[in-house]
Design a protein around this motif. Structure first.
Motif, short mmCIF file in Angstrom:
data_model
loop_
_atom_site.label_atom_id
_atom_site.label_comp_id
_atom_site.label_asym_id
_atom_site.label_seq_id
_atom_site.Cartn_x
_atom_site.Cartn_y
_atom_site.Cartn_z
N ASP A 277 -8.48 4.07 -7.98
CA ASP A 277 -8.43 3.49 -9.33
C ASP A 277 -7.02 3.57 -9.92
O ASP A 277 -6.56 2.64 -10.59
N GLN A 278 -6.34 4.68 -9.65
CA GLN A 278 -4.97 4.84 -10.17
C GLN A 278 -4.02 3.87 -9.45
O GLN A 278 -3.13 3.28 -10.08
N LEU A 279 -4.21 3.72 -8.16
CA LEU A 279 -3.37 2.78 -7.41
C LEU A 279 -3.58 1.35 -7.91
O LEU A 279 -2.64 0.56 -7.97
N ALA A 280 -4.82 1.02 -8.26
CA ALA A 280 -5.11 -0.33 -8.77
C ALA A 280 -4.40 -0.57 -10.09
O ALA A 280 -3.95 -1.70 -10.37
N MET A 281 -4.28 0.46 -10.92
CA MET A 281 -3.56 0.28 -12.18
C MET A 281 -2.09 -0.03 -11.92
O MET A 281 -1.49 -0.87 -12.59
N ILE A 282 -1.49 0.66 -10.95
CA ILE A 282 -0.10 0.37 -10.60
C ILE A 282 0.00 -1.04 -10.05
O ILE A 282 0.89 -1.82 -10.43
N ALA B 208 0.84 -1.20 0.00
CA ALA B 208 0.00 0.00 0.00
C ALA B 208 0.87 1.25 0.00
O ALA B 208 0.61 2.21 -0.74
N MET B 209 1.91 1.26 0.83
CA MET B 209 2.83 2.40 0.86
C MET B 209 3.48 2.59 -0.50
O MET B 209 3.55 3.71 -1.02
N PHE B 210 3.96 1.49 -1.07
CA PHE B 210 4.67 1.59 -2.35
C PHE B 210 3.76 2.15 -3.44
O PHE B 210 4.17 3.02 -4.22
N LEU B 211 2.52 1.67 -3.51
CA LEU B 211 1.60 2.14 -4.54
C LEU B 211 1.33 3.63 -4.41
O LEU B 211 1.33 4.38 -5.41
N VAL B 212 1.12 4.10 -3.18
CA VAL B 212 0.84 5.51 -2.97
C VAL B 212 2.05 6.37 -3.33
O VAL B 212 1.92 7.39 -4.04
N LEU B 213 3.23 5.96 -2.90
CA LEU B 213 4.43 6.74 -3.20
C LEU B 213 4.74 6.74 -4.69
O LEU B 213 5.14 7.76 -5.26
N ARG B 214 4.53 5.59 -5.34
CA ARG B 214 4.75 5.51 -6.78
C ARG B 214 3.82 6.46 -7.53
O ARG B 214 4.21 7.13 -8.49
N ALA C 277 10.73 2.19 0.81
CA ALA C 277 9.81 2.27 -0.33
C ALA C 277 10.01 3.57 -1.10
O ALA C 277 9.97 3.60 -2.34
N ALA C 278 10.21 4.65 -0.35
CA ALA C 278 10.44 5.95 -1.01
C ALA C 278 11.72 5.93 -1.84
O ALA C 278 11.77 6.51 -2.93
N ARG C 279 12.75 5.26 -1.32
CA ARG C 279 13.99 5.17 -2.08
C ARG C 279 13.75 4.46 -3.42
O ARG C 279 14.30 4.84 -4.45
N LEU C 280 12.94 3.41 -3.40
CA LEU C 280 12.73 2.62 -4.62
C LEU C 280 11.98 3.38 -5.70
O LEU C 280 12.06 3.02 -6.88
N VAL C 281 11.23 4.42 -5.31
CA VAL C 281 10.52 5.21 -6.31
C VAL C 281 11.17 6.57 -6.51
O VAL C 281 10.60 7.47 -7.11
N ASP C 282 12.41 6.72 -5.99
CA ASP C 282 13.19 7.95 -6.17
C ASP C 282 12.48 9.17 -5.61
O ASP C 282 12.47 10.25 -6.22
N LEU C 283 11.89 9.01 -4.42
CA LEU C 283 11.18 10.10 -3.77
C LEU C 283 11.94 10.48 -2.50
O LEU C 283 11.92 9.73 -1.52
N VAL D 269 2.31 -4.79 -10.66
CA VAL D 269 3.26 -5.17 -9.60
C VAL D 269 2.93 -6.55 -9.04
O VAL D 269 3.75 -7.47 -9.10
N THR D 270 1.72 -6.72 -8.52
CA THR D 270 1.33 -8.02 -7.93
C THR D 270 0.07 -8.60 -8.56
O THR D 270 -0.41 -9.64 -8.13
N VAL D 271 -0.49 -7.92 -9.55
CA VAL D 271 -1.70 -8.34 -10.27
C VAL D 271 -2.92 -8.27 -9.37
O VAL D 271 -3.87 -7.54 -9.62
#
Length: 447
Positions: free
Chosen positions: A291-296, A123-129, A152-158, A300-302
């Motif tokens: 809806d946008q998070l679901a697309m990400i 959930a954190m990763f999706l929101v940060l992405r 998680a923030a590091r992985l999305v360059d935030l 990632v995990t389907v």
């Protein structure tokens, strides 16, 4: 591969975050526990295992299956497919999560604003992405900060900018100052991450008055708040729990991150995010951020395991969708352990101002949280991974260096103790060993 063998790649060839301490912290702490299995662990924030029941897992699955057929009207083949086939990206227990939030937290949410995730970490990763739109974006986070968020923030360059916490849980003046400083530097602060209830690692909570002022500030500064709430049910007194930020949120300022790891079963790996912020899309279509998070998530995990969701759903159904009701035993155990640990620290580290010939243990201080899993102990010397390793090897007790929760290399004179996965007897043994370590370390440094 041994050190003498040639390498095909170097860390420099990979994403920069893979060399970051934030990503190595969890692995290191797990490795220390495996290295010293006989040590008493006051480190892990895992739930109490004595209440785990494999038979209950099967019962929860059956309960949810009956719900699909009897309550939702699915034909047997439809229910079987829903549980065993690839599933809906947003999840299949979103309606029960919405009901749980209404029952336990007074939060009214459309089930379509919920995305069920593989643990709260996803959930954190999706929101940060989603929030990281460009190189000018930054995330604010109350320090000390849960290392999973930082990683998680590091992985999305935030980039993560720390905000002072303090005894109030968040320093609102510093939050405003950090927002203004970021904007003055041409950056865009997207959100502020925080745990208002018994935060990991500090154990500090934000009182009700500060919660409303925090929401007012977020509105004034046009800032989202990422509310992470894994420990909110485990308060140690009988008074009313303060409302979550999301329950007070009238302007869709709060993205709410939830987890069933502590309240149902960590092995299920089920979390969720409530993202009801409206997003304008192509053609003027407006839909929820969910809806946008679901697309990400679909990339990632389907989808989150339907079987794991069914176990969570069954547990909710069996307790009228109230996790407060489902966690009576757990809350009692954590409250008992928290009080036992705090009292044990007081016995082992009394103030000794009139005995200068003894080691200065009076400099040892600790927090007294109103619930949750964690107590922070401040000591008169730096605490690092080398000391933890020595503590496990020579003293037989494990804990977590607080340095893992700060995003710099400055020495930190504090450690975190967890009460969640131990018995009072183990706490006593662990504290005796910790007291010996601290006394020896103070004596060694004094001499």
């Amino acid at each position: 591969m041994s050190a003498a063998e040639p390498a095909d790649l170097t860390v420099a060839d990979l994403h920069p975050a893979l060399g970051d301490p934030a990503l190595t912290s969890m692995n290191f702490l797990n490795e220390v526990s495996e290295r010293y299995p006989a040590a008493v662990s006051l480190a892990a924030g895992r739930p109490y295992e004595e209440f785990f029941d494999l038979a209950a897992v099967h019962r929860h699955l059956d309960t949810f299956h009956r719900h699909l057929v009897d309550d939702l009207g699915h034909r047997p083949e439809q229910a079987r497919r829903l549980l065993l086939q690839y599933g809906r990206t947003k999840g299949i227990v979103h309606h029960l999560i919405a009901r749980n939030l209404a029952v336990d937290e007074g939060i009214t949410v459309d089930p379509e604003d919920v995305v069920v995730t593989v643990g709260c970490q996803e959930a954190m990763f999706l929101v940060l992405r989603a929030l990281r739109a460009g190189p000018a974006d930054v995330l604010l986070a109350v320090a000390p900060t849960y290392v999973g968020l930082t990683g998680a923030a590091r992985l999305v360059d935030l980039p993560v900018w720390p905000v002072a916490g303090g005894s109030a849980g968040v320093d609102l003046a510093d939050l405003a100052a950090q927002v203004h400083r970021a904007r003055a530097a041409g950056l865009r602060p997207r959100a502020c991450y925080l745990m208002p209830d018994f935060a990991n690692p500090s154990g500090v909570s934000i009182d009700s008055a500060h919660r409303q002022r925090l929401l007012d500030l977020a509105t004034q500064e046009d800032l989202l708040l990422l509310e992470d709430n894994p420990y909110g049910l485990f308060h140690s007194d009988d008074g009313p729990r303060p409302p979550t930020l999301k329950a007070l949120d009238t302007g869709r300022r709060v993205v709410y991150l939830g987890s069933f790891a502590k309240t149902v079963l960590p092995g299920a790996r089920v979390g969720y995010v409530v993202a009801d912020q409206r997003v304008a899309g192509p053609g003027g279509r407006v839909g929820p951020l969910a809806d946008q998070l679901a697309m990400i998530k679909s990339m990632v995990t389907v989808n989150t395991s339907p079987l794991a969701q069914a176990v969570i759903g069954g547990r909710l159904l069996e307790h009228g969708c109230s996790l407060v009701a489902a966690n009576t035993r757990e809350r009692s155990a954590y409250t008992r352990n928290l009080r036992h640990l705090v009292a044990g620290l007081a016995r082992r580290f009394p103030a000794l101002p009139d005995q200068p010939d003894l080691p200065d243990r009076s400099a040892v201080r600790w927090t007294v949280p109103a619930g949750g899993f964690f107590v922070v102990v401040t000591v008169p010397f730096p605490v690092d991974d080398a000391l933890l390793d020595r503590s496990g090897r020579d003293y037989g007790v494990l804990w977590t260096p607080m340095a893992h929760f700060y995003d710099d290399t400055a020495p930190v004179h504090a450690l975190r103790l967890s009460v969640s996965a131990v018995t009072p007897e183990q706490i006593d043994v662990g504290l005796d060993r910790l007291a010996a370590l601290i006394t020896d370390e103070v004596t060694r440094r004094a001499g």
